[in-house]
Design an enzyme around this catalytic site. Structure first.
Site, short mmCIF file in Angstrom:
data_model
loop_
_atom_site.label_atom_id
_atom_site.label_comp_id
_atom_site.label_asym_id
_atom_site.label_seq_id
_atom_site.Cartn_x
_atom_site.Cartn_y
_atom_site.Cartn_z
N GLY A 9 0.40 -1.28 0.26
CA GLY A 9 -0.34 0.08 -0.22
C GLY A 9 0.74 0.88 0.03
O GLY A 9 0.66 2.52 0.42
N GLY A 10 1.94 1.08 -0.68
CA GLY A 10 3.30 2.41 -0.07
C GLY A 10 2.64 3.15 -1.19
O GLY A 10 3.74 4.24 -1.42
N ASP A 57 -1.68 -6.74 -5.79
CA ASP A 57 -3.05 -7.15 -5.24
C ASP A 57 -3.40 -8.47 -3.83
O ASP A 57 -3.04 -9.31 -4.68
CB ASP A 57 -4.42 -7.41 -6.45
CG ASP A 57 -6.58 -7.48 -5.60
OD1 ASP A 57 -6.10 -7.63 -4.48
OD2 ASP A 57 -6.87 -7.36 -6.67
N SER A 134 -6.05 0.95 12.57
CA SER A 134 -6.90 1.87 12.76
C SER A 134 -7.44 1.44 14.37
O SER A 134 -7.43 0.34 14.95
CB SER A 134 -7.84 1.56 12.14
OG SER A 134 -8.91 2.18 12.20
N TYR A 147 -15.01 -3.67 8.68
CA TYR A 147 -13.60 -2.67 8.90
C TYR A 147 -13.11 -2.74 10.23
O TYR A 147 -12.34 -3.78 10.54
CB TYR A 147 -13.85 -1.43 8.63
CG TYR A 147 -12.65 -0.41 8.23
CD1 TYR A 147 -11.98 -0.33 7.91
CD2 TYR A 147 -12.49 0.32 9.66
CE1 TYR A 147 -10.76 0.36 7.72
CE2 TYR A 147 -11.17 0.71 9.54
CZ TYR A 147 -10.45 1.14 8.10
OH TYR A 147 -9.59 1.81 8.60
N ALA A 150 -11.51 -7.00 10.66
CA ALA A 150 -10.87 -7.10 9.64
C ALA A 150 -9.14 -6.58 10.79
O ALA A 150 -7.81 -6.64 11.00
CB ALA A 150 -10.67 -6.32 8.89
#
Length: 250
Positions: A9-10, A57, A134, A147, A150
């Site tokens: 995700g960089g 992916d 998160s 979300y 996860a």
């Protein structure tokens, strides 16, 4: 010897800021995300030489195997894995299409597990694994069941890695950001949630966010840098909250 990092995700948001920070510190960076063009643009903008762009992916095992082969060919081994892959989707826990609801777990949870299974055998002893999760790993918002599940599961998975990889002195930690101004802040309606009157009212005017501002991606990247360095050598299985004080309020 030059150290090497893989940032999943960089190419945007916190991941891009992390790629930039480590490149600035003299590391070689492999930038991986689902968008090859963004990866290439990010790599082209990094300080230093020897950086690599790779389309991945994390749901696709073929992509992950290709990444593993690229790491073997170009890096041989590496020192830090930072995983910032995330999607922000809101679906009711009960009244929603299951496949849509499940997408968060497929991308963030199972994508993290699959990535680690293929990449950790290549990490150096004494390496670092950092999952950016998160505050939703323990907080709840309407429509955030998948979300939050996860993020909670990734946190627990990281703790398992901390235990199982301790004999190799590989440290595994998570960073749990609050509101950070990234492309994920922009919702389906095209509005950036941290620029709305709702955000300013709820989180700034009424003191639910003590620092009274949204976070910057580089502030999370700085924590990833710390966790990869010598000053974090006795930290593993930890959750570092970076939220401007949001979760200390009520």
């Amino acid at each position: 010897m030059v150290k090497k990092i893989i940032v999943l995700g960089g190419s945007s948001g916190i991941g891009k800021a992390t790629s930039q920070r480590f490149a600035r510190e003299g590391w070689r960076v492999l930038v991986a995300s689902h968008d090859l063009q963004e990866c290439v643009e990010t790599v082209n903008g990094l300080e230093g030489k020897g950086h690599i762009a790779c389309k991945v992916d994390v749901r696709d095992e073929k992509d992950l195997i290709r990444l593993q082969q690229l790491v073997k060919a170009e890096f041989l081994t590496f020192d830090t894995l930072v995983n910032t892959v995330g999607i922000s989707q809101s679906y009711p826990a009960i009244d929603s299409d299951f496949s849509a609801w499940d997408e968060s777990l497929q991308v963030m949870l199972y994508g993290s597990v699959k990535s680690c299974r293929l990449l950790i055998p290549l990490i150096n002893d004494g390496g670092r694994i950092i999952h950016v999760t998160s505050i939703h790993f323990e907080r709840v918002a309407f429509g955030s069941s998948a979300y939050g599940m996860a993020k909670a599961a990734i946190t627990q998975f990281t703790r398992s890695l901390a235990m199982e990889l301790a004999p190799r002195n590989i440290l595994a930690n998570t960073i749990a950001p609050g509101f950070v101004n990234t492309p994920m802040s922009v919702k389906k309606d095209g509005k950036n949630e941290v620029e709305t009157e709702w955000f300013k009212d709820n989180y700034i005017k009424y003191d639910h966010l003590p620092l009274k501002r949204v976070g910057r991606p580089e502030e999370v990247a700085g924590v990833a840098w710390f966790l990869s360095g010598p000053d974090a050598s006795y930290m593993t299985g930890s959750v570092v909250v970076v939220d401007g004080g949001l979760t200390i309020t009520f």
